[in-house]
Design a protein around this motif. Structure first.
Motif, PDB file in Angstrom:
ATOM      1  N   ALA A   1       0.946  -1.046   0.193  1.00  0.00           N
ATOM      2  CA  ALA A   1      -0.031  -0.166   0.115  1.00  0.00           C
ATOM      3  C   ALA A   1       0.628   1.042  -0.028  1.00  0.00           C
ATOM      4  CB  ALA A   1      -1.100  -0.145   1.266  1.00  0.00           C
ATOM      5  N   LYS A   2       1.440   1.451  -1.310  1.00  0.00           N
ATOM      6  CA  LYS A   2       2.192   2.497  -1.335  1.00  0.00           C
ATOM      7  C   LYS A   2       2.258   3.196  -2.862  1.00  0.00           C
ATOM      8  CE  LYS A   2       6.580   0.244  -1.546  1.00  0.00           C
ATOM      9  NZ  LYS A   2       8.033  -0.106  -0.779  1.00  0.00           N
ATOM     10  N   ILE A   3       2.638   4.001  -2.988  1.00  0.00           N
ATOM     11  CA  ILE A   3       3.004   4.941  -4.387  1.00  0.00           C
ATOM     12  C   ILE A   3       4.358   5.224  -4.725  1.00  0.00           C
ATOM     13  CG2 ILE A   3       1.599   6.461  -5.950  1.00  0.00           C
ATOM     14  CD1 ILE A   3      -0.418   6.805  -3.854  1.00  0.00           C
ATOM     15  N   ASN A   4       4.744   4.612  -5.785  1.00  0.00           N
ATOM     16  CA  ASN A   4       6.086   4.921  -6.326  1.00  0.00           C
ATOM     17  C   ASN A   4       6.056   5.453  -7.362  1.00  0.00           C
ATOM     18  OD1 ASN A   4       7.342   3.776  -4.072  1.00  0.00           O
ATOM     19  ND2 ASN A   4       6.940   1.653  -4.785  1.00  0.00           N
ATOM     20  N   PHE A   5       7.022   6.600  -7.534  1.00  0.00           N
ATOM     21  CA  PHE A   5       7.314   6.979  -8.872  1.00  0.00           C
ATOM     22  C   PHE A   5       8.916   7.421  -9.099  1.00  0.00           C
ATOM     23  CE2 PHE A   5       2.857   8.968  -8.097  1.00  0.00           C
ATOM     24  CZ  PHE A   5       2.578   8.612  -9.550  1.00  0.00           C
ATOM     25  N   LYS A   6       9.269   7.277 -10.251  1.00  0.00           N
ATOM     26  CA  LYS A   6      10.623   7.634 -10.774  1.00  0.00           C
ATOM     27  C   LYS A   6      10.432   8.771 -11.670  1.00  0.00           C
ATOM     28  CE  LYS A   6      12.922   3.173 -10.627  1.00  0.00           C
ATOM     29  NZ  LYS A   6      13.634   2.230 -11.144  1.00  0.00           N
ATOM     30  N   TYR A   7      11.283   9.616 -11.676  1.00  0.00           N
ATOM     31  CA  TYR A   7      11.561  10.885 -12.337  1.00  0.00           C
ATOM     32  C   TYR A   7      12.624  10.808 -13.271  1.00  0.00           C
ATOM     33  CZ  TYR A   7       8.254  11.636  -8.778  1.00  0.00           C
ATOM     34  OH  TYR A   7       7.274  11.802  -7.953  1.00  0.00           O
ATOM     35  N   ARG A   8      12.404  11.587 -14.407  1.00  0.00           N
ATOM     36  CA  ARG A   8      13.717  12.148 -15.219  1.00  0.00           C
ATOM     37  C   ARG A   8      13.308  13.366 -15.731  1.00  0.00           C
ATOM     38  NH1 ARG A   8      16.247   8.679 -19.532  1.00  0.00           N
ATOM     39  NH2 ARG A   8      14.646   9.490 -20.827  1.00  0.00           N
ATOM     40  N   LEU A   9      14.163  14.342 -15.659  1.00  0.00           N
ATOM     41  CA  LEU A   9      14.289  15.665 -16.020  1.00  0.00           C
ATOM     42  C   LEU A   9      15.296  15.637 -17.233  1.00  0.00           C
ATOM     43  CD1 LEU A   9      12.681  15.887 -13.386  1.00  0.00           C
ATOM     44  CD2 LEU A   9      13.916  18.226 -13.125  1.00  0.00           C
ATOM     45  N   LEU A  10      14.603  16.286 -18.462  1.00  0.00           N
ATOM     46  CA  LEU A  10      15.528  16.252 -19.636  1.00  0.00           C
ATOM     47  C   LEU A  10      15.550  17.723 -20.151  1.00  0.00           C
ATOM     48  CD1 LEU A  10      13.952  13.091 -21.061  1.00  0.00           C
ATOM     49  CD2 LEU A  10      16.301  12.952 -20.259  1.00  0.00           C
ATOM     50  N   ASN A  11      16.659  17.884 -20.982  1.00  0.00           N
ATOM     51  CA  ASN A  11      16.673  19.071 -21.764  1.00  0.00           C
ATOM     52  C   ASN A  11      16.110  18.890 -22.909  1.00  0.00           C
ATOM     53  OD1 ASN A  11      17.926  20.734 -23.844  1.00  0.00           O
ATOM     54  ND2 ASN A  11      19.488  21.538 -22.463  1.00  0.00           N
ATOM     55  N   PRO A  12      15.085  19.616 -23.191  1.00  0.00           N
ATOM     56  CA  PRO A  12      14.448  19.148 -24.478  1.00  0.00           C
ATOM     57  C   PRO A  12      14.861  19.345 -25.951  1.00  0.00           C
ATOM     58  CG  PRO A  12      13.452  21.323 -23.489  1.00  0.00           C
ATOM     59  CD  PRO A  12      14.660  20.721 -22.461  1.00  0.00           C
ATOM     60  N   VAL A  13      16.024  20.361 -25.852  1.00  0.00           N
ATOM     61  CA  VAL A  13      16.673  20.614 -26.875  1.00  0.00           C
ATOM     62  C   VAL A  13      17.741  19.684 -27.294  1.00  0.00           C
ATOM     63  CG1 VAL A  13      18.146  22.355 -28.392  1.00  0.00           C
ATOM     64  CG2 VAL A  13      16.483  23.173 -26.785  1.00  0.00           C
ATOM     65  N   THR A  14      18.694  19.213 -26.334  1.00  0.00           N
ATOM     66  CA  THR A  14      19.740  18.331 -26.590  1.00  0.00           C
ATOM     67  C   THR A  14      19.279  16.772 -26.144  1.00  0.00           C
ATOM     68  OG1 THR A  14      20.481  18.510 -24.250  1.00  0.00           O
ATOM     69  CG2 THR A  14      21.189  19.982 -25.885  1.00  0.00           C
ATOM     70  N   GLY A  15      18.241  16.651 -25.257  1.00  0.00           N
ATOM     71  CA  GLY A  15      17.761  15.311 -24.916  1.00  0.00           C
ATOM     72  C   GLY A  15      18.603  14.768 -23.590  1.00  0.00           C
ATOM     73  N   GLU A  16      19.740  15.889 -23.227  1.00  0.00           N
ATOM     74  CA  GLU A  16      20.512  15.277 -22.031  1.00  0.00           C
ATOM     75  C   GLU A  16      19.889  15.139 -20.648  1.00  0.00           C
ATOM     76  OE1 GLU A  16      25.071  17.178 -22.451  1.00  0.00           O
ATOM     77  OE2 GLU A  16      23.325  18.613 -22.509  1.00  0.00           O
TER      78      GLU A  16
END
Length: 141
Positions: free
Chosen positions: A89-104
């Motif tokens: 009974a828990k909620i797990n999320f993963k995140y990725r923040l990316l540069n929209p121009v370079t994809g880095e």
């Protein structure tokens, strides 16, 4: 094979989010994760007010954030939010923040939330029925 639920949003870094060096202050990445979760909830019908309407609050009890690149005022970022299915009974999320121009890759992270009753803040040890129903509707179980 489990289905991945992923949602992405793009936003611009605001002046109020940078420090005296002109780069995003590290604490704002936690807010970006929150922005991602809210957008995810809107897309997949799992908003914070839905939890509340069913008698729960879902506080973050664990957060992890790894910084890879610097982000500056005026830059744009993509916030990718990935729901990670689990049985408890828990909620797990993963995140990725990316540069929209370079994809880095800029940042990776994760959060864990638990279910507490909204009135007494007691921990829910089993998945609430509405959350199990949501998982079924999303093809997760």
């Amino acid at each position: 094979m489990q289905k991945n639920l992923i949602h992405t949003i793009e936003q611009e870094v605001k002046f109020s989010e940078v420090d005296s060096l002109g780069i995003v202050w590290h604490g704002h990445y936690v807010r970006y994760f929150e922005d991602g979760r809210e957008a995810f909830g809107k897309k997949y019908n799992l908003k914070y007010l839905d939890y509340y309407a069913h008698g729960y609050v879902v506080p973050v009890v664990n957060i992890q954030c790894d910084y890879k690149q610097v982000v500056r005022y005026g830059d744009r970022i993509i916030i990718e939010t990935i729901y990670v299915p689990c049985e408890p009974a828990k909620i797990n999320f993963k995140y990725r923040l990316l540069n929209p121009v370079t994809g880095e890759l800029i940042v990776t992270g994760s959060t864990t939330q638990v279910f507490l009753s909204k009135d007494k803040f007691t921990l829910q040890l089993t998945n609430p029925d509405f959350f199990t129903d949501w998982k079924v509707a999303q093809g997760l179980i």
